[in-house]
Design a protein around this motif. Sequence first.
Motif, PDB file in Angstrom:
ATOM      1  N   SER A  14     -14.318 -52.039 141.015  1.00 15.09           N
ATOM      2  CA  SER A  14     -13.080 -51.427 141.489  1.00 15.09           C
ATOM      3  C   SER A  14     -11.953 -52.410 141.223  1.00 15.09           C
ATOM      4  N   HIS A  34      -9.991 -57.475 140.733  1.00 13.93           N
ATOM      5  CA  HIS A  34     -11.103 -56.529 140.747  1.00 13.93           C
ATOM      6  C   HIS A  34     -12.383 -57.241 141.183  1.00 13.93           C
ATOM      7  N   ASN A  87     -14.780 -50.279 150.311  1.00 12.60           N
ATOM      8  CA  ASN A  87     -13.429 -50.231 149.735  1.00 12.60           C
ATOM      9  C   ASN A  87     -12.362 -49.910 150.778  1.00 12.60           C
ATOM     10  N   TYR A 109     -13.669 -46.073 142.594  1.00  7.13           N
ATOM     11  CA  TYR A 109     -14.534 -47.076 141.974  1.00  7.13           C
ATOM     12  C   TYR A 109     -15.254 -46.471 140.774  1.00  7.13           C
TER      13      TYR A 109
END
Length: 176
Positions: free
Chosen positions: A18, A61, A81, A103
């Motif tokens: 992600s 990321h 997340n 993601y």
Amino acid sequence: MPRKKLIRSDQFPYHVTSRSNNKEWFYIPIECVWSYCNTLLNEGKIKFNVQIDAFVLMRNHYHLCIRTPESNIDLFMRYFNKNLAQNIARHAKRINRIFGGPYKWSLITKEAYYLNVIRYIYQNPLRANIVDFCEQYPYSDLKEQKFSPEMFNWINKTISKREVSLTSKNLKKYQI
């Protein structure tokens, strides 16, 4: 183009990544993001019964190799997340999105591909010219792994451009 349907598996690991919104850095010191990630990964292991095979945090990321014995990748990723974004936003006093989108994931169904994913994940800082050896990067769980010296040497061996390309393509193939 519609998103591919998520494949929930208890048999195979996933490679997940992600990225932050607009590929910007995470707005707070990476040490803080690392601390949040470690806390959430450890909580997530217990709460969702997942196994983390590899994790590397970069400035904008992360890459994760994860096994989900209860076929609950979606629940774990929502938890991870969402909470990571909330922690970063609170710390940075931001109201805008932290992650640039959903993601990306790929299901790892072959042992050779699994090994390439592990090396690909740990070599992120190496490919970014941040370190000379993968184990020098402080925002990776590599040092916690109980690999043999031969495995460490193999992880540090340069991945071919073809292997990097194939691993990247697999992540683009599936998104949720």
